[in-house]
Design a protein around this motif. Structure first.
Motif, PDB file in Angstrom:
ATOM      1  N   PRO A  38      48.690  22.753  52.453  1.00  0.00           N
ATOM      2  CA  PRO A  38      47.433  22.502  51.845  1.00  0.00           C
ATOM      3  C   PRO A  38      46.235  23.386  52.025  1.00  0.00           C
ATOM      4  O   PRO A  38      45.121  23.337  51.491  1.00  0.00           O
ATOM      5  CB  PRO A  38      47.043  21.133  51.771  1.00  0.00           C
ATOM      6  CG  PRO A  38      48.316  20.300  52.345  1.00  0.00           C
ATOM      7  CD  PRO A  38      49.131  21.415  53.151  1.00  0.00           C
ATOM      8  N   ILE A  39      46.332  24.033  53.168  1.00  0.00           N
ATOM      9  CA  ILE A  39      45.391  24.773  53.850  1.00  0.00           C
ATOM     10  C   ILE A  39      44.834  25.853  52.975  1.00  0.00           C
ATOM     11  O   ILE A  39      43.537  26.230  52.891  1.00  0.00           O
ATOM     12  CB  ILE A  39      45.706  25.448  55.325  1.00  0.00           C
ATOM     13  CG1 ILE A  39      46.071  24.363  56.406  1.00  0.00           C
ATOM     14  CG2 ILE A  39      44.640  26.313  56.044  1.00  0.00           C
ATOM     15  CD1 ILE A  39      46.848  24.887  57.574  1.00  0.00           C
ATOM     16  N   PHE A  40      45.742  26.487  52.487  1.00  0.00           N
ATOM     17  CA  PHE A  40      45.416  27.614  51.486  1.00  0.00           C
ATOM     18  C   PHE A  40      44.532  27.278  50.171  1.00  0.00           C
ATOM     19  O   PHE A  40      43.689  27.709  49.967  1.00  0.00           O
ATOM     20  CB  PHE A  40      46.767  28.345  50.727  1.00  0.00           C
ATOM     21  CG  PHE A  40      46.548  29.632  49.910  1.00  0.00           C
ATOM     22  CD1 PHE A  40      46.243  30.683  50.477  1.00  0.00           C
ATOM     23  CD2 PHE A  40      46.698  29.277  48.732  1.00  0.00           C
ATOM     24  CE1 PHE A  40      45.792  31.883  49.674  1.00  0.00           C
ATOM     25  CE2 PHE A  40      46.347  30.375  47.569  1.00  0.00           C
ATOM     26  CZ  PHE A  40      46.169  31.540  48.194  1.00  0.00           C
ATOM     27  N   MET A  67      40.793  28.217  49.420  1.00  0.00           N
ATOM     28  CA  MET A  67      40.621  28.896  48.210  1.00  0.00           C
ATOM     29  C   MET A  67      39.663  28.004  47.328  1.00  0.00           C
ATOM     30  O   MET A  67      38.968  28.788  46.245  1.00  0.00           O
ATOM     31  CB  MET A  67      41.727  29.293  47.369  1.00  0.00           C
ATOM     32  CG  MET A  67      42.809  30.437  47.850  1.00  0.00           C
ATOM     33  SD  MET A  67      41.924  31.889  48.038  1.00  0.00           S
ATOM     34  CE  MET A  67      42.242  32.328  46.163  1.00  0.00           C
ATOM     35  N   GLY A  68      39.153  26.893  47.647  1.00  0.00           N
ATOM     36  CA  GLY A  68      38.126  25.816  47.058  1.00  0.00           C
ATOM     37  C   GLY A  68      36.865  26.637  47.030  1.00  0.00           C
ATOM     38  O   GLY A  68      35.803  26.013  46.276  1.00  0.00           O
ATOM     39  N   SER A  69      36.743  27.494  47.980  1.00  0.00           N
ATOM     40  CA  SER A  69      35.148  28.064  48.047  1.00  0.00           C
ATOM     41  C   SER A  69      35.045  29.448  48.295  1.00  0.00           C
ATOM     42  O   SER A  69      36.008  29.823  48.977  1.00  0.00           O
ATOM     43  CB  SER A  69      34.423  27.084  49.174  1.00  0.00           C
ATOM     44  OG  SER A  69      34.788  27.376  50.323  1.00  0.00           O
ATOM     45  N   ARG A  70      33.933  29.899  48.171  1.00  0.00           N
ATOM     46  CA  ARG A  70      33.960  31.738  48.587  1.00  0.00           C
ATOM     47  C   ARG A  70      33.762  31.663  50.007  1.00  0.00           C
ATOM     48  O   ARG A  70      34.379  32.518  50.507  1.00  0.00           O
ATOM     49  CB  ARG A  70      32.601  32.167  47.938  1.00  0.00           C
ATOM     50  CG  ARG A  70      32.461  33.524  47.995  1.00  0.00           C
ATOM     51  CD  ARG A  70      31.099  34.115  47.157  1.00  0.00           C
ATOM     52  NE  ARG A  70      31.623  34.314  46.044  1.00  0.00           N
ATOM     53  CZ  ARG A  70      32.191  35.177  45.357  1.00  0.00           C
ATOM     54  NH1 ARG A  70      32.651  36.215  45.980  1.00  0.00           N
ATOM     55  NH2 ARG A  70      32.526  35.158  44.014  1.00  0.00           N
ATOM     56  N   LEU A  71      33.075  30.714  50.527  1.00  0.00           N
ATOM     57  CA  LEU A  71      32.984  30.860  52.134  1.00  0.00           C
ATOM     58  C   LEU A  71      34.563  30.698  52.760  1.00  0.00           C
ATOM     59  O   LEU A  71      34.909  31.458  53.831  1.00  0.00           O
ATOM     60  CB  LEU A  71      32.139  29.897  52.688  1.00  0.00           C
ATOM     61  CG  LEU A  71      31.785  29.792  54.055  1.00  0.00           C
ATOM     62  CD1 LEU A  71      31.152  31.007  54.588  1.00  0.00           C
ATOM     63  CD2 LEU A  71      31.253  28.577  54.556  1.00  0.00           C
ATOM     64  N   GLY A 113      36.505  33.550  54.939  1.00  0.00           N
ATOM     65  CA  GLY A 113      37.056  33.233  56.374  1.00  0.00           C
ATOM     66  C   GLY A 113      38.664  33.484  56.116  1.00  0.00           C
ATOM     67  O   GLY A 113      39.175  34.110  57.495  1.00  0.00           O
ATOM     68  N   MET A 114      39.307  33.179  54.903  1.00  0.00           N
ATOM     69  CA  MET A 114      40.546  33.656  55.269  1.00  0.00           C
ATOM     70  C   MET A 114      40.924  35.207  55.319  1.00  0.00           C
ATOM     71  O   MET A 114      41.825  35.584  56.001  1.00  0.00           O
ATOM     72  CB  MET A 114      41.254  33.020  53.910  1.00  0.00           C
ATOM     73  CG  MET A 114      42.672  33.200  53.858  1.00  0.00           C
ATOM     74  SD  MET A 114      43.464  32.342  52.705  1.00  0.00           S
ATOM     75  CE  MET A 114      42.561  32.487  51.257  1.00  0.00           C
ATOM     76  N   THR A 135      46.533  26.362  43.748  1.00  0.00           N
ATOM     77  CA  THR A 135      45.519  27.438  43.349  1.00  0.00           C
ATOM     78  C   THR A 135      45.833  28.199  42.021  1.00  0.00           C
ATOM     79  O   THR A 135      44.839  28.364  41.103  1.00  0.00           O
ATOM     80  CB  THR A 135      45.028  28.201  44.552  1.00  0.00           C
ATOM     81  OG1 THR A 135      44.611  27.417  45.486  1.00  0.00           O
ATOM     82  CG2 THR A 135      43.738  29.355  44.065  1.00  0.00           C
ATOM     83  N   PHE A 136      46.968  28.913  42.148  1.00  0.00           N
ATOM     84  CA  PHE A 136      47.460  29.670  41.005  1.00  0.00           C
ATOM     85  C   PHE A 136      48.334  28.989  40.057  1.00  0.00           C
ATOM     86  O   PHE A 136      49.075  29.820  39.108  1.00  0.00           O
ATOM     87  CB  PHE A 136      48.067  31.016  41.565  1.00  0.00           C
ATOM     88  CG  PHE A 136      47.214  31.499  42.574  1.00  0.00           C
ATOM     89  CD1 PHE A 136      46.160  32.261  42.177  1.00  0.00           C
ATOM     90  CD2 PHE A 136      47.551  31.772  43.895  1.00  0.00           C
ATOM     91  CE1 PHE A 136      45.221  32.955  43.280  1.00  0.00           C
ATOM     92  CE2 PHE A 136      46.853  32.305  44.972  1.00  0.00           C
ATOM     93  CZ  PHE A 136      45.475  32.839  44.705  1.00  0.00           C
TER      94      PHE A 136
END
Length: 316
Positions: free
Chosen positions: A163-165, A169-173, A177-178, A236-237
């Protein structure tokens, strides 16, 4: 998942290369790229003004490396990368496997050490701090293959298959960072292998090749896993906007193909560069040996001439 801040991207038209390359700068990466180019340019100009040379090939390589970061982070590729797995994978592969190689071949640390002024006696300036960092225990750890290879591999599997990805991906920050993480991991992995800058460890060329091939197959396996998956792998996708006109499963398969393909291209580039470095190292070693042999020969000749002179003196 929270897509706040990305409403404009939810209505993007179907992806084309032309649309992907349109200007859409991420402020963080734009400032970082401009600063990186400006500092490198300052270093080269400083060397030239005092009469020192700096290889043009290194400058070209570094500039291309920074521009490659700008290409994937300051264009609409970055916008599409938030909602298309395939475009995101292009970003990931470029910023973790192409950009680091080009930047490292530009030898930015060597340039900094040559360009930065030496601090006064008993003082520590930027140059001294950089040297201390290069020779620190921290650098020995993060450039050791027991650290770099697992990090390189886990950045794929532990990120995309947990679930880290989705969280990042839930925020621009989180996305920024990724991407910074991908770049840092690429630099840490390739520095001991291909980097021309000084570092705490510099293994032989054969060992560098082994380190390279120890990490690359896992990239290929990751790509194959995505291509062969029977369902979408990341949330996310999973539901792309209807305006894109794409199927999530097909897009994921394309992302897997991109990951698999990129595991080959950088391997070939690094291997070629390593062979050139190896050849150059052997040439320099041969020249040093020749110079040493010439000095030894001169000493023998001088000793022989001195011996002849002493014989002449006795006869006289």
């Amino acid at each position: 998942m929270d897509h706040s801040g990305h409403g404009m991207m939810m209505d993007l038209p179907p992806f084309t290369l032309g649309r992907g390359l349109e200007w859409s700068a991420d402020p963080f990466f734009l400032v970082a790229c401009v600063a990186g180019l400006a500092l490198y340019g300052w270093g080269v100009v400083r060397l030239r003004r005092r009469g020192d040379s700096w290889p043009v090939a290194r400058t070209v390589s570094y500039v291309l490396g920074v521009l490659s970061i700008g290409l994937v982070m300051c264009t609409r590729l970055n916008d599409y990368g938030m909602i298309m797995f395939s475009v995101h994978m292009v970003q990931h592969m470029v910023i973790s496997m192409v950009s680091p190689i080009l930047v490292l071949l530009g030898a930015p640390v060597t340039l900094a050490l040559r360009a930065l002024p030496v601090a006064g006696k008993g003082r520590k300036g930027p140059r001294e701090l950089l040297l201390a960092l290069l020779h620190s225990r921290y650098m020995r750890i993060i450039t050791h293959p027991a650290f770099t290879i697992p990090l390189f591999i886990s950045s794929l599997y532990a990120l995309y298959f947990t679930p880290i990805f989705d969280f990042l991906m839930g925020s621009r920050l989180g996305h920024i960072g990724m991407m910074v993480h991908f770049l840092a991991v690429g630099v840490a992995f390739f520095w001991p292998i291909i980097g021309v800058d000084p570092g705490p460890r510099r293994p032989g060329h054969l060992m560098r090749m082994l380190e390279l091939f120890a990490g690359m197959p896992f990239h290929a396996f990751f790509g194959i896993a995505l291509m062969m998956a029977s369902s979408p792998m990341v949330e996310t996708f999973k539901n792309p906007p209807a305006s894109l006109g794409i199927d999530a499963f097909t897009d994921q398969s394309a992302a897997g193909g991109i990951a698999w393909g990129f595991s080959e291209v950088p391997s070939v580039l690094v291997l070629i560069a390593l062979l050139f470095q190896w050849y150059g190292s052997e040439q320099r070693q041969a020249k040093r040996s020749d110079r040493a042999a010439d000095r030894d020969g001169d000493k023998e000749l001088e000793a022989y001439n001195a011996y002849l002179a002493s014989l002449s003196a006795r006869k006289g």
